[in-house]
Design a protein around this motif. Structure first.
Motif, PDB file in Angstrom:
ATOM      1  N   ASP A 144       0.761  -4.454  -4.698  1.00  0.00           N
ATOM      2  CA  ASP A 144       1.949  -5.034  -5.321  1.00  0.00           C
ATOM      3  C   ASP A 144       1.604  -5.289  -6.781  1.00  0.00           C
ATOM      4  N   LEU A 145       1.824  -4.297  -7.611  1.00  0.00           N
ATOM      5  CA  LEU A 145       1.327  -4.324  -8.987  1.00  0.00           C
ATOM      6  C   LEU A 145       1.987  -5.394  -9.829  1.00  0.00           C
ATOM      7  N   ASP A 146       3.180  -5.848  -9.440  1.00  0.00           N
ATOM      8  CA  ASP A 146       3.893  -6.833 -10.253  1.00  0.00           C
ATOM      9  C   ASP A 146       3.340  -8.245 -10.094  1.00  0.00           C
ATOM     10  N   THR A 147       2.729  -8.535  -8.947  1.00  0.00           N
ATOM     11  CA  THR A 147       2.321  -9.919  -8.675  1.00  0.00           C
ATOM     12  C   THR A 147       0.818 -10.094  -8.522  1.00  0.00           C
ATOM     13  N   MET A 148       0.050  -9.015  -8.525  1.00  0.00           N
ATOM     14  CA  MET A 148      -1.392  -9.133  -8.298  1.00  0.00           C
ATOM     15  C   MET A 148      -2.093  -9.805  -9.468  1.00  0.00           C
ATOM     16  N   SER A 149      -2.923 -10.797  -9.144  1.00  0.00           N
ATOM     17  CA  SER A 149      -3.743 -11.434 -10.166  1.00  0.00           C
ATOM     18  C   SER A 149      -4.994 -10.594 -10.411  1.00  0.00           C
ATOM     19  N   GLU A 150      -5.692 -10.891 -11.500  1.00  0.00           N
ATOM     20  CA  GLU A 150      -6.924 -10.167 -11.796  1.00  0.00           C
ATOM     21  C   GLU A 150      -7.965 -10.418 -10.725  1.00  0.00           C
ATOM     22  N   GLY A 151      -7.992 -11.664 -10.199  1.00  0.00           N
ATOM     23  CA  GLY A 151      -8.945 -11.980  -9.153  1.00  0.00           C
ATOM     24  C   GLY A 151      -8.691 -11.191  -7.888  1.00  0.00           C
ATOM     25  N   LEU A 152      -7.412 -11.071  -7.492  1.00  0.00           N
ATOM     26  CA  LEU A 152      -7.080 -10.299  -6.302  1.00  0.00           C
ATOM     27  C   LEU A 152      -7.376  -8.824  -6.518  1.00  0.00           C
ATOM     28  N   THR A 153      -7.120  -8.335  -7.723  1.00  0.00           N
ATOM     29  CA  THR A 153      -7.421  -6.938  -8.052  1.00  0.00           C
ATOM     30  C   THR A 153      -8.903  -6.646  -7.854  1.00  0.00           C
ATOM     31  N   THR A 154      -9.747  -7.557  -8.350  1.00  0.00           N
ATOM     32  CA  THR A 154     -11.198  -7.388  -8.204  1.00  0.00           C
ATOM     33  C   THR A 154     -11.605  -7.417  -6.741  1.00  0.00           C
ATOM     34  N   SER A 155     -11.029  -8.358  -5.974  1.00  0.00           N
ATOM     35  CA  SER A 155     -11.358  -8.464  -4.553  1.00  0.00           C
ATOM     36  C   SER A 155     -10.935  -7.212  -3.792  1.00  0.00           C
ATOM     37  N   LEU A 156      -9.764  -6.670  -4.107  1.00  0.00           N
ATOM     38  CA  LEU A 156      -9.282  -5.461  -3.435  1.00  0.00           C
ATOM     39  C   LEU A 156     -10.220  -4.288  -3.692  1.00  0.00           C
ATOM     40  N   ARG A 157     -10.640  -4.127  -4.924  1.00  0.00           N
ATOM     41  CA  ARG A 157     -11.530  -3.004  -5.232  1.00  0.00           C
ATOM     42  C   ARG A 157     -12.851  -3.149  -4.472  1.00  0.00           C
ATOM     43  N   ARG A 158     -13.370  -4.367  -4.395  1.00  0.00           N
ATOM     44  CA  ARG A 158     -14.628  -4.581  -3.686  1.00  0.00           C
ATOM     45  C   ARG A 158     -14.477  -4.253  -2.200  1.00  0.00           C
ATOM     46  N   VAL A 159     -13.381  -4.682  -1.585  1.00  0.00           N
ATOM     47  CA  VAL A 159     -13.167  -4.416  -0.171  1.00  0.00           C
ATOM     48  C   VAL A 159     -12.989  -2.916   0.076  1.00  0.00           C
ATOM     49  N   VAL A 160     -12.264  -2.231  -0.828  1.00  0.00           N
ATOM     50  CA  VAL A 160     -12.086  -0.779  -0.679  1.00  0.00           C
ATOM     51  C   VAL A 160     -13.436  -0.083  -0.679  1.00  0.00           C
ATOM     52  N   ARG A 161     -14.308  -0.451  -1.605  1.00  0.00           N
ATOM     53  CA  ARG A 161     -15.631   0.184  -1.664  1.00  0.00           C
ATOM     54  C   ARG A 161     -16.423  -0.099  -0.390  1.00  0.00           C
ATOM     55  N   ASN A 162     -16.328  -1.319   0.128  1.00  0.00           N
ATOM     56  CA  ASN A 162     -17.052  -1.655   1.356  1.00  0.00           C
ATOM     57  C   ASN A 162     -16.538  -0.841   2.545  1.00  0.00           C
ATOM     58  N   VAL A 163     -15.203  -0.696   2.632  1.00  0.00           N
ATOM     59  CA  VAL A 163     -14.635   0.076   3.731  1.00  0.00           C
ATOM     60  C   VAL A 163     -15.038   1.545   3.621  1.00  0.00           C
ATOM     61  N   LEU A 164     -14.995   2.100   2.416  1.00  0.00           N
ATOM     62  CA  LEU A 164     -15.369   3.505   2.230  1.00  0.00           C
ATOM     63  C   LEU A 164     -16.825   3.741   2.594  1.00  0.00           C
ATOM     64  N   ALA A 165     -17.670   2.731   2.384  1.00  0.00           N
ATOM     65  CA  ALA A 165     -19.084   2.876   2.737  1.00  0.00           C
ATOM     66  C   ALA A 165     -19.273   3.017   4.243  1.00  0.00           C
ATOM     67  N   THR A 166     -18.318   2.498   5.022  1.00  0.00           N
ATOM     68  CA  THR A 166     -18.428   2.574   6.483  1.00  0.00           C
ATOM     69  C   THR A 166     -17.672   3.760   7.069  1.00  0.00           C
ATOM     70  N   ILE A 167     -16.830   4.447   6.241  1.00  0.00           N
ATOM     71  CA  ILE A 167     -16.056   5.607   6.722  1.00  0.00           C
ATOM     72  C   ILE A 167     -16.341   6.785   5.789  1.00  0.00           C
ATOM     73  N   PRO A 168     -17.440   7.478   5.970  1.00  0.00           N
ATOM     74  CA  PRO A 168     -17.786   8.594   5.072  1.00  0.00           C
ATOM     75  C   PRO A 168     -16.691   9.662   5.053  1.00  0.00           C
ATOM     76  N   GLY A 169     -16.397  10.151   3.864  1.00  0.00           N
ATOM     77  CA  GLY A 169     -15.424  11.229   3.718  1.00  0.00           C
ATOM     78  C   GLY A 169     -13.978  10.813   3.766  1.00  0.00           C
ATOM     79  N   ALA A 170     -13.708   9.502   3.858  1.00  0.00           N
ATOM     80  CA  ALA A 170     -12.324   9.042   3.946  1.00  0.00           C
ATOM     81  C   ALA A 170     -11.581   9.298   2.647  1.00  0.00           C
ATOM     82  N   ARG A 171     -10.273   9.476   2.778  1.00  0.00           N
ATOM     83  CA  ARG A 171      -9.405   9.598   1.607  1.00  0.00           C
ATOM     84  C   ARG A 171      -8.682   8.283   1.388  1.00  0.00           C
TER      85      ARG A 171
END
Length: 467
Positions: free
Chosen positions: A320-347
């Motif tokens: 939700d680009l209109d309401t996301m804070s910088e802190g939430l943006t940072t947290s989302l990116r960190r979680v995405v990287r963690n999930v990708l580390a557990t699912i090799p080759g995911a899109r």
């Protein structure tokens, strides 16, 4: 308003305005030309599929090579999406339609040249899916160039049109039966379309007319066209044999490759004649009834042509680009990287939902006159840039819907998504009264869901499993 320069190219006069894009003359100091700039139609009320198709063309064109496609000089997304390409010297097949029918020899010559172009395209892993006279340009030496890859399918790239829309895309008079039911990626679909074009050139009529509704288009799943010789008795049997073989309802009964088709069109004496060659009538109504109601008939249109990426896990990041804070943006990116580390080759599919209104007309442009859909796509690209994923593993989607949660759930179900990551809505009266998109998605999703909260606002993340 078109900017004075786009990606270093200077746009000029409009040469063509199609259903999804506009072509302009262009110049560039480093490229002598002649050049074209292709820009999507992004005015008020334009079809969102035009923008998605344009994204597909931006991904596909730089990967193509050879004399049968325009050379691509670059693509970009700002200040608006664009593609720069060579301007082909020559005309499309459209003017030829004013002087039909054409002699059999000429039909075969044109068909063989188109088949050569299709063979080159298919060898590069691309199915055009919109072969029609307007998209076939002949160079002065007779070589064919295929243009307009907005509805095409690339074997190594995600299919954005199939993911976001549930309708068939292509040109109704020439569309293969399997396309009508949503099958994309089979080269036999282009062979069917070429057969329909040759039918048109040889008889002066399209094989199924020009149906305007899906119900009428579906008739070709069980109706065969009148044989060419029924409409043009001068059509030689060998040419009818070739055309009707191209237009078999089941893909496996058509030519196995465009190269084989080109050979037959250049060697009429080598064409093996079957009962198709002598037909003067359609199949009897009993045969049509059997095809329509046979439980396995529609399944016969689906062949095993799945691309490698179609088996890769999909992780959706709902933003939700209109309401996301910088802190939430940072947290989302960190979680995405963690999930990708557990699912090799995911899109990763970055998704935003552009809310539409139930009663009042929707405003597709913002206060500055820019297309909202395009601006959201650009913002999604900026957000995802730091993930450093290759293009075939990263896609961006703007879904237009009344209900964001329903749109996300439909996307997840339609595309067999493996994991959804989304940010929790900030606490407030709206969230307490209306509930949250995150809660609804976590409750009803057909996959794993991770709801991310900004640090300092409760736990860092909560994960929910939905059956």
């Amino acid at each position: 308003m078109v900017p004075d320069t786009i990606g270093g190219f200077t746009p000029g006069d409009v040469l063509h305005r199609g259903g999804m894009a506009v072509l302009r003359e262009a110049t560039h100091p480093d490229h002598p030309g002649p050049l074209l700039l292709k820009l999507p139609l992004v005015a008020e009320g334009d079809d969102p599929a035009a923008i998605v198709g344009f994204e597909m063309e931006q991904m596909i064109m730089p990967r193509l090579s050879g004399p049968h496609v325009p050379h691509c000089f670059g693509v970009g997304y700002e200040p608006l999406p664009w593609i720069a390409m060579e301007r082909i010297e020559g005309a499309s097949l459209l003017p030829l339609l004013d002087t039909l029918p054409r002699p059999a020899g000429e039909v075969a010559e044109i068909g063989a040249a188109i088949a050569d172009a299709l063979d080159s395209l298919h060898r590069q892993g691309v199915v055009h899916l919109d072969i029609k006279p307007a998209n076939i340009v002949r160079r002065p030496d007779g070589a064919v160039v295929l243009v307009d890859f907005g509805v095409s399918h690339h074997a190594q790239l995600p299919d954005l049109l199939a993911e976001e829309f549930h309708l068939p895309y292509g040109s109704a008079p020439y569309m293969a039966p399997e396309q009508v039911i949503g099958v994309r990626g089979d080269p036999a679909s282009d062979v069917f379309a070429l057969g329909a074009i040759m039918y048109h050139l040889a008889t002066g009529r399209t094989p199924f007319g020009d149906p305007q509704h899906l119900r009428a288009m579906k008739r070709r799943l069980w109706w065969d066209p009148p044989p060419p010789r029924a409409r043009q008795p001068d059509c030689p049997p060998w040419l009818q044999e070739v055309i009707l073989r191209c237009m078999e309802v089941a893909p496996q009964r058509r030519y196995g490759s465009a190269a084989h088709l080109a050979f037959d069109l250049r060697h009429a004496d080598h064409v093996a004649l079957t009962a198709r060659a002598g037909r003067t009538r359609r199949d009897p109504w009993t045969a049509r009834i059997r095809r329509r109601f046979h439980p396995d008939h529609q399944q016969s249109l689906v062949r095993a042509v799945a691309a490698p990426h179609e088996n890769a896990p999909i992780v959706v990041v709902a933003l939700d680009l209109d309401t996301m804070s910088e802190g939430l943006t940072t947290s989302l990116r960190r979680v995405v990287r963690n999930v990708l580390a557990t699912i090799p080759g995911a899109r990763v599919a970055c998704v935003n939902v552009l809310r539409t209104r139930r009663v009042l007309p929707d405003a597709g442009l913002d206060d500055a006159g820019r297309n909202k859909h395009v601006q959201l796509l650009i913002a999604l690209r900026h957000w995802s840039a730091s993930l450093n994923l290759p293009e075939q593993r990263l896609t961006h989607h703007v879904l237009e819907a009344l209900n964001p949660a329903e749109a996300l759930l439909d996307y997840a179900s339609h595309n067999r998504v493996d994991h959804i990551i989304l940010g929790a809505r900030a606490d407030g009266i709206g969230r307490r009264l209306l509930g949250s998109v995150a809660a609804e998605v976590a409750r009803d999703a057909p996959c794993s869901v991770t709801v991310v909260r900004q640090r300092g606002h409760g736990s860092d993340r909560r994960a929910a499993e939905a059956n």
